[in-house]
Design a protein around this motif. Sequence first.
Motif, PDB file in Angstrom:
ATOM      1  N   LYS A  81       0.809  -1.215   0.000  1.00 39.92           N
ATOM      2  CA  LYS A  81       0.000   0.000   0.000  1.00 39.92           C
ATOM      3  C   LYS A  81       0.848   1.274   0.000  1.00 39.92           C
ATOM      4  N   VAL A  82       2.024   1.185   0.619  1.00 38.19           N
ATOM      5  CA  VAL A  82       2.849   2.387   0.734  1.00 38.19           C
ATOM      6  C   VAL A  82       3.932   2.466  -0.335  1.00 38.19           C
ATOM      7  N   MET A  83       4.281   1.315  -0.952  1.00 40.57           N
ATOM      8  CA  MET A  83       5.400   1.307  -1.889  1.00 40.57           C
ATOM      9  C   MET A  83       5.187   2.168  -3.129  1.00 40.57           C
ATOM     10  N   PRO A  84       3.967   2.338  -3.644  1.00 40.69           N
ATOM     11  CA  PRO A  84       3.817   3.265  -4.785  1.00 40.69           C
ATOM     12  C   PRO A  84       4.304   4.673  -4.469  1.00 40.69           C
ATOM     13  N   TYR A  85       4.102   5.119  -3.230  1.00 42.47           N
ATOM     14  CA  TYR A  85       4.575   6.447  -2.835  1.00 42.47           C
ATOM     15  C   TYR A  85       6.108   6.467  -2.718  1.00 42.47           C
ATOM     16  N   VAL A  86       6.667   5.369  -2.226  1.00 43.34           N
ATOM     17  CA  VAL A  86       8.118   5.260  -2.133  1.00 43.34           C
ATOM     18  C   VAL A  86       8.734   5.263  -3.531  1.00 43.34           C
ATOM     19  N   THR A  87       8.061   4.594  -4.466  1.00 44.56           N
ATOM     20  CA  THR A  87       8.546   4.545  -5.840  1.00 44.56           C
ATOM     21  C   THR A  87       8.565   5.942  -6.457  1.00 44.56           C
ATOM     22  N   LYS A  88       7.512   6.708  -6.221  1.00 45.66           N
ATOM     23  CA  LYS A  88       7.468   8.082  -6.740  1.00 45.66           C
ATOM     24  C   LYS A  88       8.557   8.939  -6.119  1.00 45.66           C
ATOM     25  N   SER A  90       2.859 -10.062   0.342  1.00 44.25           N
ATOM     26  CA  SER A  90       3.943  -9.092   0.472  1.00 44.25           C
ATOM     27  C   SER A  90       4.200  -8.412  -0.870  1.00 44.25           C
ATOM     28  N   MET A  91       4.982  -7.341  -0.846  1.00 47.48           N
ATOM     29  CA  MET A  91       5.169  -6.560  -2.071  1.00 47.48           C
ATOM     30  C   MET A  91       5.890  -7.360  -3.145  1.00 47.48           C
ATOM     31  N   TRP A  92       6.746  -8.332  -2.764  1.00 42.96           N
ATOM     32  CA  TRP A  92       7.525  -9.075  -3.745  1.00 42.96           C
ATOM     33  C   TRP A  92       6.660  -9.931  -4.663  1.00 42.96           C
ATOM     34  N   VAL A  93       5.489 -10.320  -4.171  1.00 43.02           N
ATOM     35  CA  VAL A  93       4.612 -11.182  -4.974  1.00 43.02           C
ATOM     36  C   VAL A  93       3.334 -10.457  -5.389  1.00 43.02           C
ATOM     37  N   THR A  94       3.335  -9.142  -5.273  1.00 43.68           N
ATOM     38  CA  THR A  94       2.161  -8.355  -5.662  1.00 43.68           C
ATOM     39  C   THR A  94       2.597  -7.236  -6.618  1.00 43.68           C
ATOM     40  N   ALA A  95       1.674  -6.322  -6.896  1.00 52.55           N
ATOM     41  CA  ALA A  95       1.860  -5.307  -7.933  1.00 52.55           C
ATOM     42  C   ALA A  95       3.119  -4.451  -7.802  1.00 52.55           C
ATOM     43  N   GLU A  98      14.223   9.467 -17.162  1.00 57.43           N
ATOM     44  CA  GLU A  98      13.065   8.678 -17.607  1.00 57.43           C
ATOM     45  C   GLU A  98      13.486   7.260 -17.972  1.00 57.43           C
ATOM     46  N   LYS A  99      14.640   7.104 -18.611  1.00 58.85           N
ATOM     47  CA  LYS A  99      15.105   5.784 -19.015  1.00 58.85           C
ATOM     48  C   LYS A  99      15.610   4.952 -17.839  1.00 58.85           C
ATOM     49  N   LEU A 100      16.249   5.608 -16.884  1.00 60.81           N
ATOM     50  CA  LEU A 100      16.930   4.884 -15.812  1.00 60.81           C
ATOM     51  C   LEU A 100      16.076   4.666 -14.563  1.00 60.81           C
ATOM     52  N   THR A 101      14.893   5.262 -14.503  1.00 60.96           N
ATOM     53  CA  THR A 101      14.053   5.123 -13.318  1.00 60.96           C
ATOM     54  C   THR A 101      13.168   3.879 -13.428  1.00 60.96           C
ATOM     55  N   PRO A 102      13.272   2.945 -12.490  1.00 57.25           N
ATOM     56  CA  PRO A 102      12.432   1.735 -12.527  1.00 57.25           C
ATOM     57  C   PRO A 102      10.965   2.068 -12.259  1.00 57.25           C
ATOM     58  N   THR A 103      10.084   1.223 -12.765  1.00 57.64           N
ATOM     59  CA  THR A 103       8.658   1.354 -12.469  1.00 57.64           C
ATOM     60  C   THR A 103       8.248   0.488 -11.297  1.00 57.64           C
ATOM     61  N   TYR A 104       9.102  -0.467 -10.935  1.00 61.96           N
ATOM     62  CA  TYR A 104       8.834  -1.303  -9.766  1.00 61.96           C
ATOM     63  C   TYR A 104       9.390  -0.622  -8.514  1.00 61.96           C
ATOM     64  N   ALA A 105       9.008  -1.113  -7.362  1.00 60.04           N
ATOM     65  CA  ALA A 105       9.350  -0.450  -6.100  1.00 60.04           C
ATOM     66  C   ALA A 105      10.783  -0.735  -5.657  1.00 60.04           C
ATOM     67  N   PRO A 106      11.404   0.209  -4.956  1.00 62.75           N
ATOM     68  CA  PRO A 106      12.703  -0.075  -4.343  1.00 62.75           C
ATOM     69  C   PRO A 106      12.577  -1.242  -3.368  1.00 62.75           C
ATOM     70  N   GLY A 107      13.568  -2.102  -3.370  1.00 56.98           N
ATOM     71  CA  GLY A 107      13.541  -3.256  -2.465  1.00 56.98           C
ATOM     72  C   GLY A 107      13.061  -4.532  -3.109  1.00 56.98           C
ATOM     73  N   CYS A 108      12.514  -4.447  -4.327  1.00 60.50           N
ATOM     74  CA  CYS A 108      12.082  -5.672  -5.023  1.00 60.50           C
ATOM     75  C   CYS A 108      13.280  -6.555  -5.350  1.00 60.50           C
ATOM     76  N   LYS A 109      14.391  -5.903  -5.657  1.00 54.72           N
ATOM     77  CA  LYS A 109      15.653  -6.601  -5.871  1.00 54.72           C
ATOM     78  C   LYS A 109      16.621  -6.201  -4.768  1.00 54.72           C
ATOM     79  N   ARG A 110      17.698  -6.941  -4.670  1.00 58.30           N
ATOM     80  CA  ARG A 110      18.725  -6.585  -3.695  1.00 58.30           C
ATOM     81  C   ARG A 110      19.231  -5.180  -3.984  1.00 58.30           C
ATOM     82  N   PRO A 111      19.278  -4.294  -2.994  1.00 59.93           N
ATOM     83  CA  PRO A 111      19.744  -2.920  -3.218  1.00 59.93           C
ATOM     84  C   PRO A 111      21.164  -2.890  -3.768  1.00 59.93           C
ATOM     85  N   SER A 112      21.434  -1.938  -4.656  1.00 61.38           N
ATOM     86  CA  SER A 112      22.752  -1.800  -5.270  1.00 61.38           C
ATOM     87  C   SER A 112      23.292  -0.401  -5.015  1.00 61.38           C
ATOM     88  N   MET A 113      24.613  -0.281  -5.149  1.00 63.14           N
ATOM     89  CA  MET A 113      25.264   1.000  -4.895  1.00 63.14           C
ATOM     90  C   MET A 113      26.309   1.269  -5.973  1.00 63.14           C
TER      91      MET A 113
END
Length: 538
Positions: free
Chosen positions: A263-270, A456-461, A287-302
């Motif tokens: 419920k909160v991840m869409p706001y985090v994504t924005k 959980s967010m990993w298996v949802t939208a 625009e090209k480099l910004t993911p449409t999925y939420a942060p945390g769906c994959k292992r964070p990178s640096m």
Amino acid sequence: MSEAPTVIRPDHEVLIVGAGFGGIAAAIELREAGIHDFVLMDKHDGIGGTWYVNTYPGIAVDIPAVFYSLSRMPFTSSSRFFPPGHEIQQYIERVVDAYGLRRRIRLSTTVDGARWDETDHLWRVTVNGGEEVTARYVIGALGLLEVAKLPDIPGIDTFAGHKVHTARWDHDYDYDGKRIAIIGTGATALQLIPELAKVASHLTVFQRTPIWLAPKPDFRIDWGLDKVLSGVQPVRAAVRGAIASGIDMGLIGGVLSLRRMPKVMPYVTKAGGALYKLWLRDPELAEKLTPTYAPGCKRPSMSNEYFSTFKQKDRVALITEKIVRITEHGVLTADGVEHEIDVLVCATGFRVGERGFAPAFHIYGETGEELGDFWHEHHYHAYQGVSVPNWPNMFMVGCGPNSIIPSSILVTIENTAAHARRAIVETRRRGATKVDVNRPAYDDWAKFCTERTEGSMWVTAPCAGSNTYYVNYQGELAIRPTTGLNQWWGNRHFPFRHYTFSTRLGQTPVPTGVSATVGVSEVVEPRPPATRLPRKAT
């Protein structure tokens, strides 16, 4: 008068598959328990697993050296806070020598399959296309980043230039001044792309899925800080404890909020997208480099260089058009453009959580069923990430389903290795030759993991389109939904009633010289040093 049953003594008490961190940690646990009749087998001609085969330019760990090390042995040679890959490999070599494991390692040995022998309570393991090796126990320490994945793109075999996968980097080839293309923008690519841009006459990056990343707080520590972090035990313990506690605090919040996070991840994504725009200061790139999925769906990178690399628009091109096929001289995209290149680099990752690759060879259990088929029918689980019923005397270290937590992989490796040690030691203490996790305990654990992660967010939208390896091919979350502290306790204090111990009539339960009461006495090592086999031509 009936004849006494023939007693079959296996070639080794324990066979460990894999000589990376997982296999090494398992071997150390066995030696600490007084178990010395073991062998490590690895298909490569050197030790280190992932860190031995992945040697592409720019490779480094994304965990601080003080935490990306075994708890029993400090990392004493790091030049940076996040050490480069070759320093990790050097650390592994020192660990092997410090614990006298090198003579127990058999290299260039590919495990083709394994079958449980219920008559003699041992595993019959086939290696190198036909040789059989028997062992009372088998520990699988294959790692997750094991089988390289080439892109499934038409025409890839027709490319006439130089082609390389990041997990099999060709150091003999001269990349300087070449037109280089790289397919993939995951955790490997974000390290490699800035390095390729430094030598290529032109670099073309083909992106299917962008990645979330943060600045990397990296710096040199070889001016004395490395000696403090590694050599002063109280400091090292305090720093490791602080890092582990910080990760666990974050995991506690995440675990407790698994069902609320979608419920909160869409706001985090924005919010993440807004930060990308500020960081890049280039609307087209953002625009090209910004993911449409939420942060945390994959292992964070640096990374501190990844974004700036794409600002060199005269030498670096970011292509988001879909690849149609590979041609003899380049890459054809959906917009009809053929991008001519000299070198094709595949940064397309590994077969993680795919059917037939976990593990990549067949293991037949007590009932004759193959492990991959069992998981396909009953879903991908293992008790505490380690054991599966009807696959007795078999343990998975750092590679089992529901074993990984979002922390240093070495935490999971050491915890699951401790589980294998505890089960084996208890089996020997009881004078038994077989230990098998009970189906109710396995089912309860599977139910716990499934219910905890459901919704959980990993298996949802929020994570749709992320292609995360946290989710397996069955659409289920394969990580362990607990904290590191819970993992530590669960693997070291599981109830023995969750296992069944038994002895086959006529079997000798423990090797000569080992106490069946405590199972931790020294033994005379019965086998000669392992032979290093020549590397097969490729």
